[in-house]
Structure formats: C-alpha cells, structure tokens
Write an enzyme that holds these catalytic residues in place. Structure first.
Site, PDB file in Angstrom:
ATOM      1  N   SER A 107       0.834  -1.209   0.000  1.00  0.00           N
ATOM      2  CA  SER A 107       0.000   0.000   0.000  1.00  0.00           C
ATOM      3  C   SER A 107       0.863   1.251   0.000  1.00  0.00           C
ATOM      4  O   SER A 107       1.724   1.426   0.877  1.00  0.00           O
ATOM      5  CB  SER A 107      -0.895   0.000   1.239  1.00  0.00           C
ATOM      6  OG  SER A 107      -1.473   1.279   1.395  1.00  0.00           O
ATOM      7  N   ARG A 196       0.994 -11.752 -22.737  1.00  0.00           N
ATOM      8  CA  ARG A 196       2.143 -10.973 -22.258  1.00  0.00           C
ATOM      9  C   ARG A 196       3.492 -11.611 -22.587  1.00  0.00           C
ATOM     10  O   ARG A 196       4.510 -10.904 -22.565  1.00  0.00           O
ATOM     11  CB  ARG A 196       2.033 -10.747 -20.744  1.00  0.00           C
ATOM     12  CG  ARG A 196       0.709 -10.144 -20.296  1.00  0.00           C
ATOM     13  CD  ARG A 196       0.417  -8.798 -20.918  1.00  0.00           C
ATOM     14  NE  ARG A 196      -0.788  -8.202 -20.351  1.00  0.00           N
ATOM     15  CZ  ARG A 196      -1.219  -6.982 -20.624  1.00  0.00           C
ATOM     16  NH1 ARG A 196      -0.576  -6.209 -21.476  1.00  0.00           N
ATOM     17  NH2 ARG A 196      -2.327  -6.530 -20.085  1.00  0.00           N
TER      18      ARG A 196
END
Ligand SMILES: Cc1cc2nc3c(=O)[nH]c(=O)nc-3n(C[C@H](O)[C@H](O)[C@H](O)COP(=O)(O)OP(=O)(O)OC[C@H]3O[C@@H](n4cnc5c(N)ncnc54)[C@H](O)[C@@H]3O)c2cc1C
Length: 233
Positions: A107, A196
C-alpha cells in the site's frame, strides 16, 4: 525484477475405490502435484481412471490432449502464487487487467515510498544506456523529493501520516517500484502468457511473463508444455 514462487497446489489425498494407482509412491505420481491435479480433473469428467488409451496414458500426453481440445477448465484446479519485487506500477496496472489473477499489493498509503523504493524501475529500453539511466534516476529522485515535501507539509497541517502519503503519492511516476503477491490458477496464467509472453506486449511485462513461464516449467511443466520458450509473435 524478482519473481519468487511462494506456493502451489499440493495433493493431500486420493479417493478410495478409484481404479488408478495414484498412491504417493506410484509412477503415476512422478509428476508435479499441479500437473497431477489437471489429469485428475480430466479423468474425473469421464471416469477414465484405468486409462485404456495408451496415447494419453502418460500425464504429459494426457494434458497435451486436454490443451489441444481446449478443455481448459481442468487446468483451473491447480494454482501458483508468486511474490513479485521491483517491478513498476505501470506493469502492475497492466497485470491487474487480467481479471482471474488475485493480488495483495504493497500500500502506498501505508508504506513510505522514499524508504521502500529509493530507485525507479528503469524501463528495459533505457537499461543499457548509462546516460538515460542516470537522467531517469535523477528525475525519479526529484519526484521522491516532492513526495517527501508534500508529506511533511500535509503532516504539518495536521493530516495523519496515512492521509499525507495518500495525497503525496500522486506525484510519483509510473516507474515507481511496487511489490506484491499474485496468484492465478494454471488456466489464468496460461491466458496471461498468451498475451504478455508476446512480442506485442510491453517490454517489462514481457520480461515478467518470461520469468513466470520459467517457474511454471518447474511447477506444472506438462500444463505449459505447448508454450514456446520465445515470446509469441
Ligand atoms: C499488447 C496489449 C496492448 C493493450 N493495450 C491496451 C490499451 O491500450 N488500453 C486498455 O485499456 N487495455 C489494453 N490492454 C489490455 C487488454 O485489453 C486486456 O484488458 C488485458 O490483456 C487482459 O485481457 P483479458 O480481458 O482477455 O483477460 P482476463 O480479464 O483475464 O479475461 C480472460 C478471458 O475471460 C473472458 N472474459 C473476462 N471478462 C469478460 C467479460 N466481461 N466479458 C466477456 N468475456 C470476458 C475473455 O475471454 C477474456 O479473454 C492491452 C493488452 C495487450 C496484451
């Protein structure tokens, strides 16, 4: 960039009464648990435990056939988790578009970015160019200086540390590193690799995909046997 395998599916039991010698010491189990679960799932569909067809008796042949037929749901029962370090927020944004992956991400509201990420992720196109790399690092450090200044100003105005960091992070660039845990089942990872592990993909996420593929070759080699070493074109 670091991609560390953290966990994968483990076989912990086998139902009684099934005509398949899949006890832990049997040759049937001389495959990874993740590959074993895929075969188990496929055989569960047809109750083909006793393997009458020699062409698909071996796990690698069985899963090759599953992949050829597009019977991909059987590959959803085994998963792999990776702890990813030192990739850019730009990569994370792209990876998060794959809706079947699960994430636990560092975070920016709680973690001081100046301490956890003092250097940027240098884009692959710039890595071999010392001047561009240096300029890029200087610009990133300027952004970190601005971040630090905003945190301090906002804290001075009475905002909590979390509130200050959540506002100040707005000034950080796409190249800010981020660490996270990501989990996907084998079908989901195969889908990610199809898009990807590809020359059309962004260079950094292509590098990430190559590392994931390398780990999957250990975790579930037969479930990714058709995926080429070189990125798709
Ligand atoms: C080279 C490249 C360039 C890209 N450029 C951009 C860009 O410029 N802008 C941008 O916004 N994105 C871009 N993307 C992201 C892309 O559009 C997809 O969001 C991303 O690749 C995830 O693919 P996905 O949705 O197929 O994957 P997942 O979310 O993992 O879904 C897997 C599959 O499930 C099915 N599925 C999932 N959700 C739905 C649904 N709601 N409805 C129907 N079927 C569904 C589809 O078959 C899908 O392929 C790019 C991707 C690549 C590889």
């Amino acid at each position: 960039m670091k991609v560390t395998p953290v966990s994968t599916t483990a076989v912990i039991g086998f139902p009684e009464g099934i005509d398949w010698d899949a006890t832990p010491d049997s040759p049937e189990r001389a495959v990874t648990d993740a590959d074993f679960v895929g075969e188990f799932a496929g055989r569960a569909c047809y109750k083909s435990w006793s393997k009458p067809n020699p062409a698909t008796a071996a796990n690698s042949d069985y899963l090759a056939n599953i992949i050829r037929q597009g019977h991909f749901s059987v590959l959803e029962h085994a998963s792999a988790s990776f702890y990813v370090e030192g990739v850019s927020r730009a990569l994370l944004l792209e990876l998060e578009r794959h809706r079947f992956l699960s994430f636990s991400v560092e975070s920016q509201r709680y973690v001081d970015q100046t301490k956890s990420h003092p250097e940027p992720v240098i884009p692959p196109a710039m890595r071999d160019n010392a001047k561009l790399t240096r300029d890029f690092q200087i610009e990133y450090r300027c952004a970190l200086d601005a971040y630090r200044a905003y945190v301090s100003m906002l804290e001075g105005q009475g905002f909590s540390r979390k509130q200050a960091r959540e506002a100040a992070r707005g000034v950080l660039p796409n190249a800010t590193p981020v660490d996270f845990l990501v989990t996907g089942n084998l079908r989901a990872w195969r889908d990610v690799l199809g898009k990807r592990h590809h020359m059309a993909a962004d260079a950094e996420i292509r590098e990430f995909a190559g590392l994931v593929l390398g780990h999957l070759r250990n975790i579930a080699p037969n479930s990714v046997q058709d995926i080429p070493e070189k990125p798709y074109e």
